[in-house]
Design an enzyme around this catalytic site. Structure first.
Site, PDB file in Angstrom:
ATOM      1  N   CYS A  99      -5.014 -24.220  -9.174  1.00  9.43           N
ATOM      2  CA  CYS A  99      -5.522 -24.024 -10.534  1.00  9.43           C
ATOM      3  C   CYS A  99      -4.449 -24.182 -11.606  1.00  9.43           C
ATOM      4  CB  CYS A  99      -6.164 -22.646 -10.653  1.00  9.43           C
ATOM      5  SG  CYS A  99      -7.599 -22.419  -9.578  1.00  9.43           S
ATOM      6  N   HIS A 242      -6.384 -19.569 -17.700  1.00  7.12           N
ATOM      7  CA  HIS A 242      -7.244 -20.115 -16.659  1.00  7.12           C
ATOM      8  C   HIS A 242      -8.496 -19.252 -16.580  1.00  7.12           C
ATOM      9  CE1 HIS A 242      -8.848 -21.508 -12.952  1.00  7.12           C
ATOM     10  NE2 HIS A 242      -8.504 -20.427 -12.262  1.00  7.12           N
ATOM     11  N   ASN A 272     -15.470 -21.368 -13.434  1.00  7.63           N
ATOM     12  CA  ASN A 272     -14.094 -21.698 -13.041  1.00  7.63           C
ATOM     13  C   ASN A 272     -14.029 -23.184 -12.702  1.00  7.63           C
ATOM     14  OD1 ASN A 272     -11.666 -22.105 -11.635  1.00  7.63           O
ATOM     15  ND2 ASN A 272     -11.724 -20.089 -10.683  1.00  7.63           N
TER      16      ASN A 272
END
Length: 315
Positions: A99, A242, A272
């Site tokens: 990520c 994030h 996400n």
């Protein structure tokens, strides 16, 4: 855009079940006639248009995807080709930090530009997170994710241009197995271990273990990043994190002491998007007028591995 209520119906859950589990009420899902390269190219072209940069000017292309198009070759050369960047005109390769791939790629590209190895770099993140999700075993985890893509163009800075003040990454591999897709590399042999390969081809996450290590180390990491930038928490105008999950963002706000109004929070709307989360949140903040010249931004994230990453930027 796919609503959580649509997924409730698809997977046989009571209406509202998945939103209660995940906190996510909608996300983008890639259509069957699209693929990761299509998403990457579309995002890259928008970034190039905004930067007024043509294909012939780009000399570095970095793919920053948590999950690549295929194991070999890397994703960046194919995106370079589809964009019409002349052969031999650029270096093209991938950076994978889960990520945190976008932040890692931007850091690498900025470093190459700073030492004169590149002049115009394109960094893209494109993710089809809706595939290989554990809908049967962990529907609360599967409901967190959405698809998306974003890209940026970096060039040699002129006076009063945006500046990266600090970039820090720290890794805690004791939680390596807390977030993974085990198949697709060399760990399992598809010919000799087909059952193991199939069993590990789906995403798995231990949320409790990730929360434990984040709670223990993340506040100190943020302090280290701010110290490297020479900032105090009060100096930060906007935090672009994030979008791991709505709950994770709530905990991050509590841990860092940053006011919620200064945090870009799109997790409930977009889910996400793995490595595309941070650049997507950044683009939305720009579009909504939340970023203006002279502001101080803090880009923050966590990734499988487990790593924490952050970048302090003066716009």
């Amino acid at each position: 855009m796919v609503l959580s209520t649509d997924l409730d119906k698809q997977f046989g859950f009571a209406r509202g079940h998945l939103e209660r589990l995940s906190g996510v009420f909608s996300r983008h899902v890639c259509q069957e006639d699209d693929d990761q390269i299509t998403l990457a190219v579309a995002a890259a072209r928008l970034a190039m248009q905004k930067a007024a940069v043509g294909p012939g000017e780009i000399d570095l292309v970095i793919g920053a995807c948590g999950v690549p198009y295929q194991p070999l070759p890397t994703t960046a050369p194919l995106v370079m080709h589809r964009l019409g960047i002349p052969e031999g005109n650029a270096a093209a390769f991938d950076v994978n930090a889960s990520c945190l791939s976008f932040l890692t790629a931007v850091d690498l590209a900025a470093g190459r530009i700073a030492v004169g190895q590149s002049r115009v770099a394109l960094v893209f993140s494109a993710e089809i997170a809706s595939r290989a999700l554990p809908w049967k075993e962990q529907p609360d985890v599967a409901a967190l994710f959405g698809d998306g893509a974003a890209a940026v163009v970096l060039t040699v800075a002129a006076e009063r241009d945006s500046t990266i003040r600090a970039s820090v990454m720290r890794t805690y591999p004791s939680a390596y197995e807390a977030c993974e897709i085990g198949a697709g590399g060399t760990r399992f042999d598809f010919q000799r271990q087909p059952a193991e390969f199939a069993a590990h081809a789906v995403f798995r996450m231990d949320g409790k273990e990730l929360f434990r290590i984040t709670r223990r180390h993340f506040p100190g990491f943020v302090d280290e990043l701010l110290a490297a930038a020479g900032w105090s928490p009060a100096d930060v105008d906007l935090v672009v994190p994030h979008q791991a999950s709505p709950l994770a963002l709530k905990h991050m706000i509590q841990q860092t002491g940053m006011p919620g109004a200064r945090v870009v929070n799109i997790a409930a709307r977009f889910g996400n998007q793995i490595a595309a989360s941070i650049p997507t949140a950044l683009d939305i903040a720009w579009a909504e007028g939340r970023i203006t010249k002279g502001m101080r931004l803090l880009l923050l994230g966590t990734s499988a591995g487990v790593s924490f990453g952050g970048m302090a930027i003066e716009v």
